[in-house]
Design an enzyme around this catalytic site. Structure first.
Site, PDB file in Angstrom:
ATOM      1  CE1 TYR A   1       5.106  -8.355  -2.710  1.00  0.00           C
ATOM      2  CE2 TYR A   1       2.764  -8.790  -3.023  1.00  0.00           C
ATOM      3  CZ  TYR A   1       4.013  -8.514  -3.546  1.00  0.00           C
ATOM      4  OH  TYR A   1       4.181  -8.397  -4.910  1.00  0.00           O
TER       5      TYR A   1
ATOM      6  CG  ASP B   1      -1.879  -3.552   1.465  1.00  0.00           C
ATOM      7  OD1 ASP B   1      -2.956  -3.826   0.901  1.00  0.00           O
ATOM      8  OD2 ASP B   1      -0.767  -3.883   1.029  1.00  0.00           O
TER       9      ASP B   1
ATOM     10  CE  LYS C   1      -4.020 -10.506  -3.773  1.00  0.00           C
ATOM     11  NZ  LYS C   1      -2.994  -9.837  -2.997  1.00  0.00           N
TER      12      LYS C   1
HETATM   13  C1  LIG Z   1      -1.744  -8.985  -3.426  1.00  0.00           C
HETATM   14  C2  LIG Z   1      -1.346  -7.890  -2.512  1.00  0.00           C
HETATM   15  C3  LIG Z   1      -0.808  -6.674  -2.978  1.00  0.00           C
HETATM   16  C4  LIG Z   1      -0.413  -6.475  -4.403  1.00  0.00           C
HETATM   17  O1  LIG Z   1      -1.473  -6.562  -5.284  1.00  0.00           O
HETATM   18  P1  LIG Z   1      -1.155  -6.847  -6.847  1.00  0.00           P
HETATM   19  O2  LIG Z   1      -2.477  -6.706  -7.495  1.00  0.00           O
HETATM   20  O3  LIG Z   1      -0.591  -8.253  -6.873  1.00  0.00           O
HETATM   21  O4  LIG Z   1      -0.156  -5.846  -7.274  1.00  0.00           O
HETATM   22  C5  LIG Z   1      -0.632  -5.649  -2.081  1.00  0.00           C
HETATM   23  N1  LIG Z   1      -0.921  -5.799  -0.788  1.00  0.00           N
HETATM   24  C6  LIG Z   1      -1.407  -6.953  -0.288  1.00  0.00           C
HETATM   25  C7  LIG Z   1      -1.741  -7.036   1.158  1.00  0.00           C
HETATM   26  C8  LIG Z   1      -1.601  -8.035  -1.134  1.00  0.00           C
HETATM   27  O5  LIG Z   1      -2.033  -9.195  -0.620  1.00  0.00           O
END
Ligand SMILES: *Cc1c(COP(=O)(O)O)cnc(C)c1O
Length: 428
Positions: A142, A237, A265
């Protein structure tokens, strides 16, 4: 009526599905959501005064736990000086320097307001820099709710994606190839066939969003070699893994350097944040030093920067990551033993302070195997743990997170509760 049920009724009247992000509705576990009024270290207190040991940790953002005094003090100090200026601040320079010094592949970094914005901007930059349009992503990873990345796998391995949600056009989806995670052969085939059209490969270097699925040995390196060979951009990511599984992220742990990295995060210490960064020649193409447009009214917000800096100061204390590893290992061992004693088919997968207990009988290496897990049993397990004051993420396909505020005794209590809960779901 409890205060929570009153709130839940009102929430459903004013918010779509009662929430601001779908998983919070707890539908996957057949429960009503919690309304949180306070967090203290590793604990959450809900609107009815119930205390829960928290393994959600704001989906991994809270490396230091809830309301850590150092983080709160830095946010308060920043707030007293003003909440936003829309102009450069010293804090954003300091956080950028911290990230650049920690992660060698990142020479320049741009702050945004969410992980979604980070991946969206990284993809735009990759397409601009290569003059190509195709993106490869992996099923089960994701990357936020970016249209081009909310794409499901087509029917064959090398068919283009189909929209993963209404509202994403087939045109957008057709520029994304969705491949199985950890499948080197599929990536090789994609490059053999579409090499000169592939702008970027984006990957969670440790998957956290189908539950925790580590990369198989050689997978990340092969992505590096294939992208380099074809002139495509490799995007890690690290929105979850950055500053969580170690000071240098997954790229440090596995020794593979991407061209671009997305963060989020942890680097915001619990305030809204994202960032993307990487090779200087690429990042210099971002406006105003280059032509690739990307902007943000609240980007580099001083409160966020203060919370992020304070959190990274705590992460940088000697022994912090060792402690998270030790807690994680203890939890993993305890859960494995509890699973064995209960005789329930389940596997525990962990990297550092992120962990998933899958109700399935073999190790999970991709989304198809993750989807084979018994979600009804997970739901029953979740309820049984909640009843015992332990809050797990409300889906089989999420990571549990530990923070620096979790203690050995918390882990012991969790293992004990899991033993009881597993015996309960084994009977059920
Ligand atoms: C949480 C997450 C996102 C998206 O971040 P948001 O701040 O919720 O838009 C993208 N990539 C990964 C791997 C994530 O866990």
């Amino acid at each position: 009526m409890t205060r929570s049920s009153t709130l839940w009724e009102a929430a459903q009247r004013y918010l779509p599905g009662g929430v601001n992000s779908p998983v919070r509705a707890f539908r996957a576990v057949g429960e009503d959501p919690l309304f949180i009024v306070r967090g203290e270290g590793a604990y959450l207190i809900d609107a009815d005064g119930q205390r829960y040991l928290d393994f959600i940790c704001s989906w991994g953002a809270l490396l230091a736990g809830h309301a850590h005094p150092h983080v709160v003090a830095r946010i308060t100090e920043a707030a007293q000086n003003g909440t936003s200026f829309g102009l450069p601040t010293p804090q954003e320079v300091e956080l950028a320097r911290t990230i650049v010094e920690a992660v060698p592949s990142v020479e320049l970094v741009r702050f945004v307001n969410s992980g979604t914005e980070a991946t969206m901007s990284a993809i735009r930059l990759a397409r601009a820099a290569t003059g190509r349009s195709l993106i490869i992503k992996f099923a089960g990873c994701y990357h936020g709710h970016v249209d081009a990345l909310l794409v499901a796998a087509g029917s064959g391995i090398l068919t283009f994606g189909i929209p993963g949600t209404p509202g994403v056009t087939s045109g957008t989806a057709s520029e994304t190839l969705v491949l199985p995670y950890n499948d080197v052969g599929a990536v090789e085939e994609a490059f053999a066939r579409y090499g000169e059209q592939i702008a970027a490969v984006i990957v969670e270097p440790v998957a956290g969003n189908m539950g925790v699925v580590p990369p198989v040995p050689g997978f990340l390196q092969r992505l590096r070699d294939l992208t380099k060979g074809s002139g495509a951009i490799l995007i890690f990511d690290e929105v979850i893994t950055g500053f969580r599984i170690g000071w240098n992220g997954a790229q440090g742990k596995y020794g593979v350097e991407p061209d671009l990295t997305c963060f989020g995060k942890v680097i915001g210490g619990g305030l809204p944040v994202g960032a993307y960064g990487g090779r200087r020649d690429l990042m210099a193409q971002v406006a105003p030093s280059g032509p690739v447009y990307q902007a943000g009214t609240l980007s580099g917000n001083p409160l966020t920067m203060a919370a992020g800096l304070a959190t990274l100061e705590l992460a940088r204390q000697p022994g912090a990551y060792e402690r998270l590893e030790e807690l994680g290992a203890r939890l993993e061992r305890g859960l494995r033993e509890a699973v064995r004693l209960a005789g329930v088919p389940a596997v525990v997968q962990r990297v550092g302070s992120m962990l998933t207990l899958f109700f399935t009988d073999a190790p999970v290496t991709d989304a198809r195997q993750a989807e084979a897990a018994d979600t009804a049993r997970f739901a029953a397990f979740h309820r049984a743990m909640r009843k015992r004051g332990i809050l797990l993420p409300p889906s089989q396909f999420e990571a549990w997170f530990l923070s620096l505020a979790h203690e050995e005794a918390d882990v012991e209590r969790t293992v004990e509760a899991a033993g009881e809960a597993l015996r309960e779901v084994a009977r059920g």
